[in-house]
Design a protein around this motif. Sequence first.
Motif, PDB file in Angstrom:
ATOM      1  N   THR A 217       0.842  -1.193   0.000  1.00 42.44           N
ATOM      2  CA  THR A 217       0.000   0.000   0.000  1.00 42.44           C
ATOM      3  C   THR A 217       0.878   1.243   0.000  1.00 42.44           C
ATOM      4  O   THR A 217       1.780   1.366   0.829  1.00 42.44           O
ATOM      5  CB  THR A 217      -0.913   0.009   1.240  1.00 42.44           C
ATOM      6  N   ASP A 218       0.640   2.153  -0.924  1.00 45.31           N
ATOM      7  CA  ASP A 218       1.406   3.397  -0.991  1.00 45.31           C
ATOM      8  C   ASP A 218       1.334   4.154   0.323  1.00 45.31           C
ATOM      9  O   ASP A 218       0.282   4.189   0.966  1.00 45.31           O
ATOM     10  CB  ASP A 218       0.855   4.263  -2.126  1.00 45.31           C
ATOM     11  N   ARG A 219       2.438   4.803   0.715  1.00 43.80           N
ATOM     12  CA  ARG A 219       2.476   5.462   2.013  1.00 43.80           C
ATOM     13  C   ARG A 219       1.433   6.568   2.129  1.00 43.80           C
ATOM     14  O   ARG A 219       0.895   6.807   3.221  1.00 43.80           O
ATOM     15  CB  ARG A 219       3.873   5.987   2.324  1.00 43.80           C
ATOM     16  N   THR A 220       1.101   7.260   1.026  1.00 50.75           N
ATOM     17  CA  THR A 220       0.084   8.313   1.075  1.00 50.75           C
ATOM     18  C   THR A 220      -1.286   7.723   1.366  1.00 50.75           C
ATOM     19  O   THR A 220      -2.066   8.263   2.172  1.00 50.75           O
ATOM     20  CB  THR A 220       0.054   9.098  -0.247  1.00 50.75           C
ATOM     21  N   ILE A 221      -1.583   6.608   0.733  1.00 46.13           N
ATOM     22  CA  ILE A 221      -2.859   5.931   0.989  1.00 46.13           C
ATOM     23  C   ILE A 221      -2.892   5.411   2.420  1.00 46.13           C
ATOM     24  O   ILE A 221      -3.915   5.518   3.111  1.00 46.13           O
ATOM     25  CB  ILE A 221      -3.063   4.783  -0.019  1.00 46.13           C
ATOM     26  N   ALA A 222      -1.774   4.849   2.878  1.00 42.23           N
ATOM     27  CA  ALA A 222      -1.701   4.364   4.257  1.00 42.23           C
ATOM     28  C   ALA A 222      -1.930   5.503   5.243  1.00 42.23           C
ATOM     29  O   ALA A 222      -2.618   5.337   6.259  1.00 42.23           O
ATOM     30  CB  ALA A 222      -0.356   3.695   4.505  1.00 42.23           C
ATOM     31  N   ALA A 223      -1.343   6.661   4.969  1.00 39.03           N
ATOM     32  CA  ALA A 223      -1.542   7.821   5.845  1.00 39.03           C
ATOM     33  C   ALA A 223      -3.007   8.245   5.851  1.00 39.03           C
ATOM     34  O   ALA A 223      -3.568   8.574   6.906  1.00 39.03           O
ATOM     35  CB  ALA A 223      -0.652   8.975   5.397  1.00 39.03           C
ATOM     36  N   ASP A 224      -3.639   8.258   4.687  1.00 38.16           N
ATOM     37  CA  ASP A 224      -5.059   8.610   4.610  1.00 38.16           C
ATOM     38  C   ASP A 224      -5.913   7.624   5.399  1.00 38.16           C
ATOM     39  O   ASP A 224      -6.937   7.997   5.981  1.00 38.16           O
ATOM     40  CB  ASP A 224      -5.516   8.644   3.151  1.00 38.16           C
ATOM     41  N   MET A 225      -5.490   6.362   5.437  1.00 40.92           N
ATOM     42  CA  MET A 225      -6.201   5.373   6.235  1.00 40.92           C
ATOM     43  C   MET A 225      -6.052   5.640   7.731  1.00 40.92           C
ATOM     44  O   MET A 225      -6.909   5.240   8.521  1.00 40.92           O
ATOM     45  CB  MET A 225      -5.664   3.967   5.934  1.00 40.92           C
ATOM     46  N   GLY A 226      -4.944   6.277   8.110  1.00 38.71           N
ATOM     47  CA  GLY A 226      -4.703   6.574   9.518  1.00 38.71           C
ATOM     48  C   GLY A 226      -3.453   5.950  10.102  1.00 38.71           C
ATOM     49  O   GLY A 226      -3.235   6.021  11.314  1.00 38.71           O
ATOM     50  N   PHE A 227      -2.591   5.350   9.260  1.00 31.01           N
ATOM     51  CA  PHE A 227      -1.367   4.749   9.763  1.00 31.01           C
ATOM     52  C   PHE A 227      -0.289   5.812   9.955  1.00 31.01           C
ATOM     53  O   PHE A 227      -0.083   6.664   9.098  1.00 31.01           O
ATOM     54  CB  PHE A 227      -0.869   3.655   8.813  1.00 31.01           C
ATOM     55  N   ASN A 228       0.381   5.750  11.086  1.00 31.56           N
ATOM     56  CA  ASN A 228       1.411   6.731  11.416  1.00 31.56           C
ATOM     57  C   ASN A 228       2.775   6.350  10.881  1.00 31.56           C
ATOM     58  O   ASN A 228       3.552   7.216  10.472  1.00 31.56           O
ATOM     59  CB  ASN A 228       1.499   6.900  12.937  1.00 31.56           C
ATOM     60  N   LEU A 229       3.103   5.057  10.922  1.00 27.17           N
ATOM     61  CA  LEU A 229       4.387   4.547  10.459  1.00 27.17           C
ATOM     62  C   LEU A 229       4.149   3.450   9.429  1.00 27.17           C
ATOM     63  O   LEU A 229       3.287   2.588   9.635  1.00 27.17           O
ATOM     64  CB  LEU A 229       5.206   3.972  11.614  1.00 27.17           C
ATOM     65  N   VAL A 230       4.891   3.503   8.335  1.00 28.45           N
ATOM     66  CA  VAL A 230       4.807   2.463   7.308  1.00 28.45           C
ATOM     67  C   VAL A 230       6.164   1.772   7.262  1.00 28.45           C
ATOM     68  O   VAL A 230       7.157   2.335   6.803  1.00 28.45           O
ATOM     69  CB  VAL A 230       4.433   3.045   5.940  1.00 28.45           C
ATOM     70  N   LEU A 231       6.192   0.560   7.759  1.00 28.94           N
ATOM     71  CA  LEU A 231       7.422  -0.192   7.941  1.00 28.94           C
ATOM     72  C   LEU A 231       7.745  -1.049   6.718  1.00 28.94           C
ATOM     73  O   LEU A 231       6.903  -1.815   6.255  1.00 28.94           O
ATOM     74  CB  LEU A 231       7.290  -1.086   9.180  1.00 28.94           C
ATOM     75  N   TYR A 232       8.968  -0.905   6.219  1.00 29.84           N
ATOM     76  CA  TYR A 232       9.525  -1.828   5.233  1.00 29.84           C
ATOM     77  C   TYR A 232      10.721  -2.486   5.906  1.00 29.84           C
ATOM     78  O   TYR A 232      11.869  -2.078   5.719  1.00 29.84           O
ATOM     79  CB  TYR A 232       9.932  -1.089   3.964  1.00 29.84           C
ATOM     80  N   ALA A 233      10.462  -3.517   6.692  1.00 25.93           N
ATOM     81  CA  ALA A 233      11.475  -4.051   7.601  1.00 25.93           C
ATOM     82  C   ALA A 233      12.672  -4.639   6.886  1.00 25.93           C
ATOM     83  O   ALA A 233      13.804  -4.555   7.374  1.00 25.93           O
ATOM     84  CB  ALA A 233      10.851  -5.096   8.530  1.00 25.93           C
ATOM     85  N   ASN A 234      12.464  -5.232   5.725  1.00 27.69           N
ATOM     86  CA  ASN A 234      13.561  -5.972   5.089  1.00 27.69           C
ATOM     87  C   ASN A 234      13.742  -5.672   3.612  1.00 27.69           C
ATOM     88  O   ASN A 234      14.367  -6.445   2.891  1.00 27.69           O
ATOM     89  CB  ASN A 234      13.380  -7.473   5.328  1.00 27.69           C
ATOM     90  N   VAL A 235      13.244  -4.508   3.161  1.00 27.23           N
ATOM     91  CA  VAL A 235      13.457  -4.157   1.756  1.00 27.23           C
ATOM     92  C   VAL A 235      14.936  -3.901   1.492  1.00 27.23           C
ATOM     93  O   VAL A 235      15.462  -4.257   0.420  1.00 27.23           O
ATOM     94  CB  VAL A 235      12.578  -2.958   1.344  1.00 27.23           C
TER      95      VAL A 235
END
Length: 292
Positions: A217-235
């Motif tokens: 999920t794109d970080r902008t869409i995730a932010a609109d959903m209400g997520f504060n942090l978008v983790l890419y732990a192992n990219v």
Amino acid sequence: MAQDHIETLRQLLAQKRGVLMPGAANALTARIIADLGFEALYLTGAGLTNMHLGLPDLGFVDLSQLVDYTMAIRNVVSLPLVVDADTGFGNALNVGRTITMLERAGASAIQIEDQVAPKRCGHFDGQELIPSAEMIGKVKAAVDARRDGVLIVARTDACAAEGFEAAIDRMHGYIEAGADIAFVEAPKTAEQLRKIPQLLPVPQMLNMVVGGKTPITDRTIAADMGFNLVLYANVALQGAIKGMQTALTELRDHGALDEASGLTATFAERQRLVDKPRFDALSSRYAIAQGA
């Protein structure tokens, strides 16, 4: 140790803009993350196990190793650092010690989860959970053990083991026990993603696993959903694996490799990233004068 990094993390959470948070398995990766302008990073337990032990994410790292790598990363970057402490290395008493050690090592936030030990990656199959009441006790122990305001991240793997509704129910209990950040691992649909921030009253962390169970999920869409942090732990780790395979295949097949191939960072870039110019300047400053 100054605790500015904890306050910076609190400020990032308050902005509610889906801050991208790459994972680092070592201090060099942490330097690269900071150098590229990211605002926070994550010490990944899976990446640490893969990179330094050559093993799968099945609970092989111990507390002393995690403390050492937390200190190594904190020694070279000032960014907020979220540390993956798996199940906390034991019961509630052990969790208290885990929080104490990692807070002193420089963690800004510490993540614990509700799997049975030894845990397994949230995007594997076969997770087993401890009773919710036991995890609530661990969260309370974590909150009681902190001294400098380190944030507590509560993760649940109930989506895989018990279903989405059970995951939300569990997380409510962890939040009531004092968790500062909620991490519902491995939701499987966009609908579940949208519901999580609506149903839980604290900042949210969303885990994007390349090749995993959660839809990217794109970080902008995730932010609109209400997520504060978008983790890419192992990219970063997966990118490094691909890069190593490509460069080493070229070396194996052609018998030589130089900077002109474009398959490696330059020697100069490597030295810049480990801050060699600063150490050269210090060496000159402290050099013994000739004839002294």
